[in-house]
Design a protein around this motif. Structure first.
Motif, PDB file in Angstrom:
ATOM      1  N   ASP A 154       0.781  -1.246   0.057  1.00 32.05           N
ATOM      2  CA  ASP A 154      -0.486   0.179   0.113  1.00 32.05           C
ATOM      3  C   ASP A 154       0.644   0.954   0.004  1.00 32.05           C
ATOM      4  O   ASP A 154       1.539   1.146   0.372  1.00 32.05           O
ATOM      5  N   GLU A 155       0.268   2.734  -0.832  1.00 37.08           N
ATOM      6  CA  GLU A 155       1.470   4.003  -0.601  1.00 37.08           C
ATOM      7  C   GLU A 155       1.571   4.222   1.388  1.00 37.08           C
ATOM      8  O   GLU A 155       2.210   4.772   1.146  1.00 37.08           O
ATOM      9  N   GLU A 156       0.689   3.656   2.081  1.00 34.56           N
ATOM     10  CA  GLU A 156       0.693   4.179   2.879  1.00 34.56           C
ATOM     11  C   GLU A 156       1.641   4.579   3.678  1.00 34.56           C
ATOM     12  O   GLU A 156       2.480   3.042   3.654  1.00 34.56           O
ATOM     13  N   ASP A 157       2.717   5.199   4.176  1.00 37.26           N
ATOM     14  CA  ASP A 157       3.789   5.069   5.316  1.00 37.26           C
ATOM     15  C   ASP A 157       3.185   5.093   6.958  1.00 37.26           C
ATOM     16  O   ASP A 157       3.161   6.322   7.509  1.00 37.26           O
ATOM     17  N   PRO A 158       3.130   3.599   7.382  1.00 36.64           N
ATOM     18  CA  PRO A 158       1.821   4.265   8.922  1.00 36.64           C
ATOM     19  C   PRO A 158       2.875   4.719   9.985  1.00 36.64           C
ATOM     20  O   PRO A 158       2.083   4.927  10.737  1.00 36.64           O
ATOM     21  N   LEU A 159       4.553   4.514   9.836  1.00 36.18           N
ATOM     22  CA  LEU A 159       5.608   5.563  10.900  1.00 36.18           C
ATOM     23  C   LEU A 159       4.882   7.195  10.878  1.00 36.18           C
ATOM     24  O   LEU A 159       4.555   7.514  11.443  1.00 36.18           O
ATOM     25  N   GLN A 160       4.338   7.434   9.506  1.00 33.56           N
ATOM     26  CA  GLN A 160       4.913   8.808   9.113  1.00 33.56           C
ATOM     27  C   GLN A 160       3.033   9.325   9.405  1.00 33.56           C
ATOM     28  O   GLN A 160       2.885   9.907   9.815  1.00 33.56           O
ATOM     29  N   VAL A 161       2.557   8.385   9.058  1.00 30.05           N
ATOM     30  CA  VAL A 161       0.370   8.523   9.655  1.00 30.05           C
ATOM     31  C   VAL A 161       0.922   8.490  11.111  1.00 30.05           C
ATOM     32  O   VAL A 161       0.178   9.245  11.333  1.00 30.05           O
ATOM     33  N   LEU A 162       1.555   7.568  11.770  1.00 29.22           N
ATOM     34  CA  LEU A 162       1.817   7.590  13.512  1.00 29.22           C
ATOM     35  C   LEU A 162       2.056   9.490  14.156  1.00 29.22           C
ATOM     36  O   LEU A 162       1.803   9.977  14.847  1.00 29.22           O
ATOM     37  N   ASP A 163       3.582   9.401  13.307  1.00 28.92           N
ATOM     38  CA  ASP A 163       3.929  11.321  13.350  1.00 28.92           C
ATOM     39  C   ASP A 163       2.530  12.363  13.392  1.00 28.92           C
ATOM     40  O   ASP A 163       3.237  12.755  14.032  1.00 28.92           O
ATOM     41  N   ALA A 164       1.901  12.144  11.962  1.00 30.76           N
ATOM     42  CA  ALA A 164       0.904  12.857  12.146  1.00 30.76           C
ATOM     43  C   ALA A 164       0.062  13.429  12.786  1.00 30.76           C
ATOM     44  O   ALA A 164      -0.786  14.197  12.913  1.00 30.76           O
ATOM     45  N   GLY A 165      -0.462  12.041  13.452  1.00 29.14           N
ATOM     46  CA  GLY A 165      -1.445  11.896  14.548  1.00 29.14           C
ATOM     47  C   GLY A 165      -2.721  10.704  14.030  1.00 29.14           C
ATOM     48  O   GLY A 165      -3.538  11.103  15.113  1.00 29.14           O
ATOM     49  N   GLY A 166      -1.982  10.875  12.868  1.00 34.51           N
ATOM     50  CA  GLY A 166      -3.252   9.626  12.754  1.00 34.51           C
ATOM     51  C   GLY A 166      -3.222   8.049  12.797  1.00 34.51           C
ATOM     52  O   GLY A 166      -2.219   7.444  13.718  1.00 34.51           O
ATOM     53  N   VAL A 167      -4.003   7.521  12.297  1.00 39.49           N
ATOM     54  CA  VAL A 167      -4.218   5.741  12.825  1.00 39.49           C
ATOM     55  C   VAL A 167      -3.993   5.079  10.962  1.00 39.49           C
ATOM     56  O   VAL A 167      -4.869   5.669  10.587  1.00 39.49           O
ATOM     57  N   PRO A 168      -2.825   4.154  11.876  1.00 39.36           N
ATOM     58  CA  PRO A 168      -2.405   3.655  10.044  1.00 39.36           C
ATOM     59  C   PRO A 168      -3.717   2.778  10.061  1.00 39.36           C
ATOM     60  O   PRO A 168      -3.735   1.611  10.827  1.00 39.36           O
ATOM     61  N   ASN A 169      -3.749   2.321   8.937  1.00 45.85           N
ATOM     62  CA  ASN A 169      -4.468   0.858   8.054  1.00 45.85           C
ATOM     63  C   ASN A 169      -3.142  -0.306   8.287  1.00 45.85           C
ATOM     64  O   ASN A 169      -4.145  -1.386   8.441  1.00 45.85           O
ATOM     65  N   LEU A 170      -2.155  -0.411   8.692  1.00 50.60           N
ATOM     66  CA  LEU A 170      -1.248  -1.603   8.337  1.00 50.60           C
ATOM     67  C   LEU A 170      -1.833  -2.548   7.678  1.00 50.60           C
ATOM     68  O   LEU A 170      -2.006  -3.075   7.742  1.00 50.60           O
ATOM     69  N   HIS A 171      -1.733  -1.437   6.130  1.00 49.38           N
ATOM     70  CA  HIS A 171      -2.653  -2.534   5.069  1.00 49.38           C
ATOM     71  C   HIS A 171      -1.836  -3.692   4.845  1.00 49.38           C
ATOM     72  O   HIS A 171      -2.201  -5.134   4.901  1.00 49.38           O
ATOM     73  N   GLU A 172      -0.336  -4.105   5.596  1.00 51.21           N
ATOM     74  CA  GLU A 172       0.236  -5.229   4.696  1.00 51.21           C
ATOM     75  C   GLU A 172       0.382  -5.867   6.677  1.00 51.21           C
ATOM     76  O   GLU A 172       0.394  -7.592   6.048  1.00 51.21           O
ATOM     77  N   LEU A 173       0.776  -5.126   7.615  1.00 47.57           N
ATOM     78  CA  LEU A 173       0.489  -6.560   8.212  1.00 47.57           C
ATOM     79  C   LEU A 173      -0.905  -7.136   8.061  1.00 47.57           C
ATOM     80  O   LEU A 173      -1.288  -8.371   8.443  1.00 47.57           O
ATOM     81  N   VAL A 174      -2.201  -6.863   7.424  1.00 44.22           N
ATOM     82  CA  VAL A 174      -3.329  -7.269   8.016  1.00 44.22           C
ATOM     83  C   VAL A 174      -3.387  -8.369   6.761  1.00 44.22           C
ATOM     84  O   VAL A 174      -4.008  -9.422   6.956  1.00 44.22           O
ATOM     85  N   LEU A 175      -2.649  -7.866   5.647  1.00 49.72           N
ATOM     86  CA  LEU A 175      -3.106  -9.149   4.304  1.00 49.72           C
ATOM     87  C   LEU A 175      -2.139 -10.047   4.929  1.00 49.72           C
ATOM     88  O   LEU A 175      -2.508 -11.076   4.496  1.00 49.72           O
ATOM     89  N   HIS A 176      -1.162 -10.379   6.187  1.00 50.84           N
ATOM     90  CA  HIS A 176      -0.276 -10.856   5.509  1.00 50.84           C
ATOM     91  C   HIS A 176      -0.957 -12.135   6.846  1.00 50.84           C
ATOM     92  O   HIS A 176      -0.660 -13.453   6.872  1.00 50.84           O
TER      93      HIS A 176
END
Length: 505
Positions: free
Chosen positions: A288-310
């Motif tokens: 996925d295009e999301e960078d989970p750590l950048q999302v967290l740094d910005a105060g958001g909640v990451p989808n963790l797409h790769e973790l969920v798919l795996h």
């Protein structure tokens, strides 16, 4: 898997990139846990049931796309093969008369789906493995026409590099090979979800692992495959062998199978996701295009797409699930132990037993997993699959002396586990009428030593005694099962054998 994926080929760099993203996802999960970002307790449970389509003759019908088109409800979706459907019940709070409400919703949903299937001369059968399935039904051409299934099949086949071997030695022995993962589609299950806080996750998962054997003992419903009578619950060995990416050499080295009971008790949810990354290569390295750590740094909640798919390609019998609802992350334990069926009241009784038991055991001051070796829990699960309600388990002794002792499943359930389940349901705030009705179903199964598997086997042998061929007896058993399933009484009340013909005149 539940993920939308697009069929395509992967190049050599995809898996390395995906592995890097998985590590970033795991770091993101660690931060979410450390920052206590997860949802507060809401006592939410969910339910999914995989179903079979069969004709009036009891034979499978490859019609799920057409049936789903007629059902036209987002509560129903495809499953792996064309004779499979899945129904999803919206999350409910574990309180009050929730089990009665679940039963009513299921009756309404399945009756509607059955009517729509009937327009195509098919019907819904809720059973662990459809007894009339033949090897020719479980081939890649009968996989549902969905990209993710084709891609998953291609990747598992490529990882294995040779035919899958099915070898199940039970009442009779089945040995055969398959060129695809299609035999997995024979396994239709009930999946019970429980949302838990990170602090409670390990206790709930450990409790679920400890009681998986008891769930199977009272709920087994899959004794037949390809005309052979195998284990009382044949889904676990079939599922493991039909998705096994390990050729014999890797099995001999102790490489872990992707369908897995596990090998240890855990201390946090992170343990399971970490094991998934360390032990299992990616099957679907889709980034996925999301960078989970950048999302967290910005105060958001990451989808963790790769973790969920795996995570969705590793088939633990109790699986950890990460999800987001209303912008807030949560964790669930997904219990995948039980077969579908026999009747709706049986499914709800199995659910009540599970939810009550894990609540009580997770809050026990002397947790069972501190007194039961993990190897014993795994051996109990195997014994339950083989022998069903007649299984014998190793279980911690009561009292101060400690250690384990051998006990038959029926005695364990009636003397120790049902009182615990009752206390657990009281702790959830379940109405006593609901509690007593559904736990009473489990008690009666134990008292009569009857579950779906024992009823199927007894009815099949009764049909053979009347002179039917094996195929005719399996078809007759399936038809009778379907008839009684739709009548809705619990399986311990079902009469064995075929109904007596009504005299004319």
């Amino acid at each position: 898997m539940g993920e939308k994926v697009v069929a395509g080929r992967f190049d050599l760099s995809d898996r390395q990139l995906y592995r890097d993203k998985l590590r970033r996802c795991l770091t993101g999960l660690e931060r979410l846990l450390a920052e206590k970002r997860f949802d507060r307790p809401r006592n939410l449970m969910g339910l999914e049931i995989e179903l079979n389509l069969a004709g009036a003759d009891g034979m499978p019908k490859m019609l799920n796309a057409q049936v789903l088109e007629r059902i036209a409800s987002r509560d129903f979706q495809t499953e792996l093969a064309m004779f499979n459907l899945e129904v999803n019940i919206a999350p409910h709070r574990l309180q009050g008369r929730v089990f009665d409400r679940l039963g009513e919703e299921l009756r309404t949903s399945l009756a509607y789906a059955d009517r729509k299937a009937g327009e195509l001369d098919a019907g819904i059968v809720m059973i662990g493995i459809l007894p009339t399935l033949d090897r020719d039904d479980l081939v890649s051409s009968n996989l549902s026409a969905v990209d993710r299934y084709a891609l998953l099949n291609d990747q598992i086949v490529a990882a294995r590099g040779e035919d899958f071997v099915l070898d199940i030695d039970g009442v009779e022995r089945l040995t055969c090979t398959s060129k695809s993962i299609a035999p997995e589609a024979a396994c239709t299950s009930v999946q019970l979800h429980l949302q838990v806080t990170p602090a409670r996750f390990a206790d709930v998962w450990n409790a679920a692992q400890a009681v998986a054997a008891a769930q199977i003992a009272v709920g087994a419903n899959s004794p037949f495959l390809f005309g052979r009578e195998l284990w009382r619950e044949s889904r676990p060995p079939l599922f493991q062998q039909s998705t096994d990416t390990r050729p014999p050499e890797l099995q001999a080295q102790g490489v872990r199978p992707r369908t897995w009971f596990g090998e240890r008790w855990i201390t946090t949810a992170h343990d399971l996701f970490d094991e998934n990354l360390r032990y299992f290569p990616a099957l679907l390295p889709i980034c996925d295009e999301e960078d989970p750590l950048q999302v967290l740094d910005a105060g958001g909640v990451p989808n963790l797409h790769e973790l969920v798919l795996h995570n969705g390609t590793i088939y633990r019998w109790n699986r950890p699930v990460y999800g987001i609802a209303d912008g807030v992350p949560h964790l669930r334990v997904e219990n995948r132990v039980l077969p579908a069926g026999p009747s709706i009241i049986d499914v709800i009784a199995n659910a009540a037993f599970y939810y009550g038991l894990v609540r009580a055991l997770a809050e026990d001051s002397r947790p069972v997993w501190t007194r039961l070796p993990f190897e014993a829990a795994a051996a109990n699960f195997d014994a339950a699959c083989r022998h069903g309600i007649d299984a014998r388990f190793q279980w911690p002794r009561r009292g101060r002396y400690g250690g384990t002792a051998e006990v038959d499943a029926v005695s364990l359930v009636r003397d120790e586990l049902l009182p615990l389940a009752e206390a657990g349901l009281d702790a959830w705030g379940i109405e006593p009428a609901d509690r007593d009705l559904y736990l009473g179903v489990i008690d009666e199964r134990c008292r009569r030593r009857v579950n779906g598997a024992s009823w199927q086997a007894a009815t099949f042998h009764r049909a053979l005694e009347t002179g039917m061929s094996r195929d005719a007896a399996l078809a007759a058993t399936t038809r009778r099962y379907s008839e009684l399933m739709h009548m809705g009484d619990p399986v311990h009340t079902w009469p064995v054998g075929m109904p007596e013909p009504v005299p004319l005149g």
